[in-house]
Write a protein that holds these residues in place. Structure first.
Motif: not given
Ligand code: F0G
Length: 458
Positions: A51, A100-102, A105, A125, A127, A183, A187, A216, A218-219, A256, A259, A406
């Motif tokens: 990851t 963290q991100g989840r 959510e 994603f 989670t 998103t 991802n 979402d 994250c990136r 999150s 990232k 991945r």
């Molecule tokens: N949304 C996306 C698009 C993500 O890629 C992730 C986490 C999350 C939400 C949740 O965030 O891990 O901080 O709770 N993705 C990691 C990955 C785990 O390996 O792609 P999180």
């Protein structure tokens, strides 16, 4: 630029030793782990591409921030700094830190999503999907057709299919759609970007139906860089300006910070609706902590605040996106099938195409990821039918749309020679693809089974 070599836009200030388990040790580790790479000890791995989440290297500035973290339970100075940075970047007035991100959510969905509702997303994603389903709602993916075809060359394969979104709204009724989510980058669909035009189109549909729109995020910075490179009218805008414009089209976001927050832990929920935010904060206190720390230390908030500012640096993003593309080019030129064009944070190997002899219910991407570890100590992650296969009532499984491995690249962590080694391993494994066999699952949990399942080679 005159020279082609990618140079990392940083010098290395502190190093961490890598372990080199030999092949016998790797075989033994696989057996112990039930062929589930999540069950390996990290020191059994040579190059860890499981990851890009929380695995990046922080800058000296971020570590300096750690030293000035204010650990006050309520009203920490670090919270206000964090809040202001998030507000300036996103424009959202309500800023709720989470561990963290989840967690962001979970809190948002607990407040906004009810049983029987439908949440459209380009691609959820894992989670995110699980958190929607946990509320008794349906997580529906409405990515454009090119987004599920590994070989379709499209500059924005993460785009939402706006027509399919309209259709979903017609079918389900806007009152049963608590919000639409996009998103960035996508991802689960290969780390593919979403264009500004697409975000604008989704905004327009949401406005017309009175449905809130969340990112979402994250990136977000990697997505902004792709917009700069590929979308008309953005070449001269800074990634920061582009990111601000992306956020300005939404009503809120989950994030999150592991990232594009360039941090090892953390996340946030940010939005404009004070009433929803107030309900989220009540739940936050129950599950994460007081609203000025949300499950994080004051020093984490400092690191994230600095990370969110560093991540839109054009030198960083140029190197980041180019180095992912570098790995993709190397393996693709050697004939290894991948998702093209490569995404921002990861290279996705197309196991379905490389291993046509292994049917989806024998998990070709799992087989490939195990082999990369066995041969070279490289750890990636299966994104295929182990992660997204759906059990049918008759005991069989509906396969995932794609069978991918991945290889996610941690931020600022590995150098070009590490990546050259990874390419060598992949190419070597691919030459022996014909000999590879599938796996069966011997044990699995009810949610997110890929984390804990045990496998047996067939
Ligand atoms: N949304 C996306 C698009 C993500 O890629 C992730 C986490 C999350 C939400 C949740 O965030 O891990 O901080 O709770 N993705 C990691 C990955 C785990 O390996 O792609 P999180």
């Amino acid at each position: 630029m005159q020279y082609r070599t990618i140079i990392e836009p940083f010098r290395i200030h502190s190093v961490e030793a890598i372990d080199f388990p030999d092949e016998a040790a790797r075989r033994a580790a696989l057996e112990r782990a039930g062929y589930n790479l999540f069950m390996l000890h990290a020191d059994e791995v040579i190059i860890d591409l499981l990851t890009d989440s929380g695995t990046g290297a922080m800058s000296a500035q971020q570590w300096a921030g750690v030293m000035v973290g204010d650990e006050s339970y309520a009203g920490s100075r670090s919270y206000y700094k964090f809040r202001d940075v998030v507000r300036e970047l996103t424009g959202f007035s309500q800023v709720i830190p989470t561990h963290q991100g989840r967690a962001a959510e979970h809190i948002l969905f607990a407040v906004m999503v009810d049983e029987g509702q439908v949440v459209p997303n380009n691609t959820h994603f894992d989670t995110t999907r699980a958190n929607v389903e946990y509320r008794g709602a349906e997580a529906r993916d409405v990515v454009i057709e090119e987004g599920t075809d590994p070989d379709a060359l499209h500059p924005f394969k993460g785009n939402m299919d706006v027509e399919a979104l309209e259709e979903t709204i017609r079918e389900v009724g806007s009152e049963r759609i608590p919000f639409v989510m996009v998103t960035v980058t996508n991802n689960s669909g290969g780390g593919q970007p979403v264009s500004m035009a697409n975000l604008r189109a989704v905004r327009e549909v949401c406005d017309r139906h009175g449905i809130p729109f969340f990112l979402d995020a994250c990136r977000f910075a990697e997505n902004a860089w792709f917009i700069k490179l590929r979308e008309d009218g953005y070449a001269d805008r800074s990634p920061r300006q582009i990111a601000e414009e992306m956020f300005s089209l939404a009503d809120g976001c989950t994030m999150s910070a592991k990232k594009d927050g360039l941090s090892n832990i953390g996340g946030f929920l940010a939005l404009n609706d004070p009433e929803v935010a107030s309900q989220c904060r009540n739940l936050l206190i129950l599950t994460e902590g007081f609203p000025t720390y949300g499950g994080l230390a004051g020093y984490d908030l400092e690191a994230i605040a600095r990370g969110l500012e560093e991540v839109t640096d054009p030198d960083y993003l140029r190197y980041r996106i180019r180095s992912t593309e570098y790995l993709a080019e190397k393996v693709n030129q050697a004939g290894v099938p991948i998702v093209r064009p490569p995404g921002g944070h990861a290279v996705y190997l197309n196991a379905a195409k490389l291993l046509p002899q292994i049917p989806p219910h024998q998990y070709p991407a799992q087989a490939l990821s195990v082999e990369l570890y066995r041969q070279g100590g490289v750890r990636g992650v299966e994104i295929g039918s182990v992660m997204f296969g759906k059990p049918r009532p008759d005991g069989t499984e509906e396969p995932a749309p794609m069978e991918l491995v991945r290889l996610a690249i941690p931020r600022r962590t590995y150098t070009q020679s590490h990546i050259d080694y990874v390419a060598e391993v992949i190419i070597d494994v691919a030459t022996r693809a014909e000999d590879m066999r599938g796996y069966r699952i011997v044990r699995q949990g009810p949610w997110l089974r890929h984390f804990t399942a045990r496998f047996e080679p067939l």
